[in-house]
Design a protein around this motif. Structure first.
Motif, short mmCIF file in Angstrom:
data_model
loop_
_atom_site.label_atom_id
_atom_site.label_comp_id
_atom_site.label_asym_id
_atom_site.label_seq_id
_atom_site.Cartn_x
_atom_site.Cartn_y
_atom_site.Cartn_z
N ARG A 10 0.84 -1.19 0.00
CA ARG A 10 0.00 0.00 0.00
C ARG A 10 0.88 1.25 0.00
O ARG A 10 1.68 1.46 0.91
CB ARG A 10 -0.90 0.02 1.23
CG ARG A 10 -1.92 1.17 1.21
CD ARG A 10 -2.64 1.32 2.54
NE ARG A 10 -3.27 0.09 2.95
CZ ARG A 10 -3.81 -0.11 4.16
NH1 ARG A 10 -3.75 0.86 5.06
NH2 ARG A 10 -4.36 -1.26 4.46
N LEU A 11 0.73 2.05 -1.04
CA LEU A 11 1.54 3.26 -1.19
C LEU A 11 0.73 4.53 -1.01
O LEU A 11 1.28 5.63 -1.02
CB LEU A 11 2.21 3.27 -2.57
CG LEU A 11 3.19 2.12 -2.83
CD1 LEU A 11 3.66 2.15 -4.27
CD2 LEU A 11 4.38 2.20 -1.88
N SER A 12 -0.58 4.40 -0.89
CA SER A 12 -1.43 5.58 -0.75
C SER A 12 -2.61 5.23 0.14
O SER A 12 -2.86 4.06 0.46
CB SER A 12 -1.93 6.06 -2.12
OG SER A 12 -2.85 5.14 -2.66
N ASP A 13 -3.36 6.25 0.52
CA ASP A 13 -4.55 6.05 1.35
C ASP A 13 -5.82 5.94 0.51
O ASP A 13 -6.92 6.06 1.03
CB ASP A 13 -4.70 7.20 2.35
CG ASP A 13 -3.59 7.21 3.38
OD1 ASP A 13 -3.08 6.12 3.70
OD2 ASP A 13 -3.21 8.30 3.85
N THR A 14 -5.67 5.71 -0.79
CA THR A 14 -6.84 5.62 -1.66
C THR A 14 -7.59 4.32 -1.40
O THR A 14 -7.02 3.33 -0.94
CB THR A 14 -6.42 5.66 -3.14
OG1 THR A 14 -5.56 4.54 -3.42
CG2 THR A 14 -5.67 6.95 -3.45
N GLU A 15 -8.88 4.35 -1.72
CA GLU A 15 -9.71 3.17 -1.53
C GLU A 15 -9.23 2.01 -2.38
O GLU A 15 -9.34 0.84 -2.00
CB GLU A 15 -11.17 3.50 -1.86
CG GLU A 15 -12.13 2.37 -1.54
CD GLU A 15 -13.57 2.74 -1.83
OE1 GLU A 15 -14.06 2.35 -2.91
OE2 GLU A 15 -14.19 3.43 -1.00
N GLU A 16 -8.66 2.31 -3.54
CA GLU A 16 -8.17 1.26 -4.44
C GLU A 16 -7.14 0.37 -3.76
O GLU A 16 -7.05 -0.83 -4.05
CB GLU A 16 -7.57 1.90 -5.70
CG GLU A 16 -7.05 0.88 -6.71
CD GLU A 16 -6.30 1.51 -7.85
OE1 GLU A 16 -6.05 0.81 -8.84
OE2 GLU A 16 -5.98 2.72 -7.76
#
Length: 744
Positions: A10-16
């Motif tokens: 996980r590199l971001s806090d996006t839902e994806e």
């Protein structure tokens, strides 16, 4: 055992990326596996499956510890287990069939209804016109049918009326077009029942129920008591795990027996998590099952396992031992019961140019010495040797001197790891790969055509322009006396050598503010580097560099921004001087801080440039973004520097959570795949087939098999459900009409 840890980082806090593993989780799992005495390799699987296949084939693990979720589609959780099955690898967790089935909430409910498992009333909806709530009790909750980690579930997901339900279903289908579930909202609380198959208890590994307790201050402001996406991802500190759940022993026993039956019906393996809703009347309802549950620190499975005397390492060990028992793995040298696999160390040639002259520049940026700027220092070469050797291969040095053709023809090699810059001329980077192709030796990196094109900045710009990618207007000058191109709308313009790398020839005075100044710089460059000078429009704005790994469908690493700190520089350039001494003058933001729309534009431009130029295995591409958000291709380096802690690509990899050794392994993996394909072709020539499917057919076969499995399950479930439209949603005796809640 030799264990491969496969995961999505996980590199971001996006839902994806909500279902992906954080770096903390990966480190926790890796640490536990290593403490248990196993040899571990980390495999971040984002990107083309062919690269993952090549790396796994090269490592040849005894067991894969799998947490990879896949990125998209209704079969995403099934993808990697199906891939492992196809390749003959042992792995932890449920197989592709069970994972495809359990990700489909409505299909799971249909099958379980045949076995008397109580669920809330529900309806599956793919089109708004299909919504029919007859027989359902309001309120209802609307949630994606093929998502986990509470994705798509908020306080606004609950509908009190039919009109609200239609509105929420329409909105949910826009975001999750694969289908949504409309489910009765049960007033009560959530229970989670973890599962570890290796735990020897009266419930076949089903652990005691636990519950998630929400901080009263947070809970007071929430209308519906649901463990939604906000609590799971953004306000996780407001939630604690209570183990065991605060319920009567008889109720806990009933829930565990129900979970035991569900796991048997769905044939889940090694580990899992089952979610229930306990109504206010004390009746448990099955909500969903996660056959690939999160193993992040603090997860409920650890709290439940502690009640059985297992702490973190014990949980990980139980998962490994369950899988090892299933595959009959008894020692670290082979997987018992599986066909023997071709493996072993490769003879890896290491082609390089060694830097013997230290590069230098003046404080004002004027280049003093850069003749060997593109070559690599002994320290860098040793770091690469050690990284290659750490994958179990033998390393043979191949310095790119005039004797290299003789050395290549007389040295037995399997593949070559190539970072050689060549001797001289605008085709110099292609010289070593061309020799390797003549000798039919697979090698890392792009082929001679791409290396020659990319080194010539003007040719590269022409090609990417044809692919629809913006470039600054440009022209070539040989003497400095040529007429200035009419496409230029004004100054400043920037001048650089047309066929050099490592910012050679790019200094502060490369940015010119008058025609006289420009012509002087052109003459200087043409004289010093014995090649034409490239003149192009200076694009003021942010500068980015993007790393890519892979072949036909490259993995685009998160971009890195080069941030110029000296505000006195009116029109800064990423110069040779910056690369020599960057600590006070620039800052590297890896990953770059970009809003999602601009990030996607940059990723698309990088991927399209990579493909237009025919790059392979690895490249780094530079861009400028103007104040209107337009992205301009500057140049492509398909043979990027690999100095630990210093080269741009290495910093980009670090920013994406990839260590140096893994980066070298990622670059090497496609060449190993090509080597094995070459060996397979030779074997077929000597011993005609016996057909064996090539690796590039693996993904297609996986998709066909998972689709067939899902169709078969659907047919079976449909027969079981008969004409029942809404599942087993009737209230229990003595209970009021129910309103189900969700924890995904």
């Amino acid at each position: 055992m030799r264990i491969a840890l496969t995961y999505n980082l996980r590199l971001s806090d996006t839902e994806e990326e909500a279902e992906f593993d954080t770096q903390e989780t990966v480190n926790t799992l890796a640490g536990a596996i290593e403490r248990l005495g196993h040899r571990l390799e980390r495999f971040e699987v984002s990107g083309p499956a062919s690269r993952t296949v090549a790396r796994l084939e090269a490592y040849s693990p005894d067991l894969i510890f799998n947490t990879a979720e896949g990125r998209r589609g209704r079969f995403r959780e099934a993808f990697y287990p199906a891939l492992f099955d196809e390749l003959g690898f042992a792995y932890t967790g449920s197989d592709a069939y069970a994972l495809a089935l359990t990700l489909d909430k409505q299909l799971t409910k249909l099958i379980l209804s045949k076995h008397g498992i109580r669920t809330p009333g529900w309806q599956y909806v793919e089109k708004l016109s299909e919504l029919a709530v007859e027989g359902l009790h309001f309120p209802v909750i609307v949630k994606p049918n093929f998502e986990g980690s509470s994705k798509g579930i908020t306080q606004d997901s609950v509908a009190e009326t039919l009109e609200q339900a239609r509105e929420k279903v329409a909105r949910a289908l826009e975001k999750y077009p694969a289908g949504v579930l409309v489910e009765e909202y049960i007033r009560g609380r959530d229970l989670t029942v973890p599962f570890l198959a290796a735990v020897d208890n009266d419930y076949d590994g089903v652990l005691a129920p636990v519950e998630y307790v929400i901080d009263p201050e947070v809970s007071a402001g929430r209308k519906y008591a649901i463990y939604d996406y906000d609590l799971k991802t953004r306000r996780e500190k407001a939630v604690t795990v209570r183990a065991p759940a605060d319920i009567p022993p008889k109720m806990a026993e009933d829930v565990r027996k129900m979970a035991q039956k569900i796991l048997q019906v769905l044939d889940c393996r090694d580990l899992g998590r089952l979610d229930f809703r306990l109504s206010d009347a004390g009746v448990p309802y099955f909500l969903e099952i996660n056959a690939l549950p999160s193993l992040e620190p603090g997860a409920g499975i650890y709290s439940a396992a502690e009640l059985e005397g297992l702490h973190l390492d014990g949980v990980i060990n139980s998962i490994i031992q369950s899988a090892a028992k299933r595959y009959k793995i008894r020692d670290s040298s082979r997987r018992q019961g599986k066909p023997a696999r071709k493996s072993g160390p490769l003879r890896v040639g290491f082609a390089f140019n060694v830097k013997r002259v230290k590069p230098s520049a003046t404080a004002t940026g004027e280049t003093v010495e850069d003749s060997e700027a593109e070559y690599d220092s002994p320290n860098t070469l040793q770091a690469i040797r050690e990284a290659i050797a750490s994958w179990g291969h033998e390393v043979i040095d191949l310095e790119a001197t005039a004797e290299l053709p003789t050395v290549l023809s007389s040295t037995p090699l399997d593949i070559v790891f190539n970072i050689a810059e060549g001797f001289k001329g605008r085709n110099r980077e292609s010289q070593v790969p061309a020799m390797l192709e003549l000798l039919d030796i697979p090698y890392t990196g792009s082929d001679p055509a791409t290396l020659s094109l990319a080194l010539d900045k003007a040719l590269a710009k022409k090609i990417v322009r044809q692919a629809g990618i913006l470039t600054p207007n440009f022209q070539l000058m040989v003497t400095g006396k040529e007429r200035l191109n009419k496409e230029f709308t004004g100054f400043p313009l920037i001048v650089k050598p047309v066929a050099e790398g490592s910012s050679k020839g790019v200094v502060t005075k490369s940015v010119c503010y008058s025609e006289a100044e420009l012509r002087d710089v052109v003459k200087e460059i043409a004289g010093k580097y014995q090649q034409p000078a490239l003149i192009e429009e200076y694009i003021g704005g942010r500068e980015f560099t993007v790393g890519l790994l892979g072949e036909r469908r490259p993995r685009v690493l998160p971009p890195m921004e080069i941030v110029f700190l000296d505000k006195a520089e009116k029109n800064p350039v990423y110069s040779f001087q910056h690369k020599l001494d960057w600590t006070d003058r620039i800052r590297y933001d890896a990953p770059a801080k970009l809003e999602p729309s601009l990030l996607e534009k940059l990723r698309t431009a990088a991927r399209n440039s990579f493909m237009a130029l025919g790059c392979r295995d690895v490249a780094r591409i530079d861009f400028r973004m103007d104040d209107k958000g337009r992205i301009y291709f500057i140049e492509c380096n398909p043979l990027p520097g690999l100095t630990p802690g210093w080269s741009d690509l290495v910093l980009i990899a670090q920013g994406s959570g990839m260590d140096y050794r893994t980066l070298i392994g990622e670059i090497m993996a496609p060449a190993i795949r090509r080597y094995k394909e070459r060996e397979a072709r030779r074997a077929q020539t000597e011993h005609p087939p016996g057909p064996t499917p090539p690796l590039n057919k693996v993904v297609q076969r996986i998709e066909e098999q998972t689709a067939q499995a899902n169709a078969a399950a659907a047919a079976s479930a449909a027969a079981a459900a008969s004409s029942q439209a809404h599942g087993n949603g009737n209230p229990a005796p003595g209970e009021q009409p129910v309103r189900p809640d969700l924890k995904s």
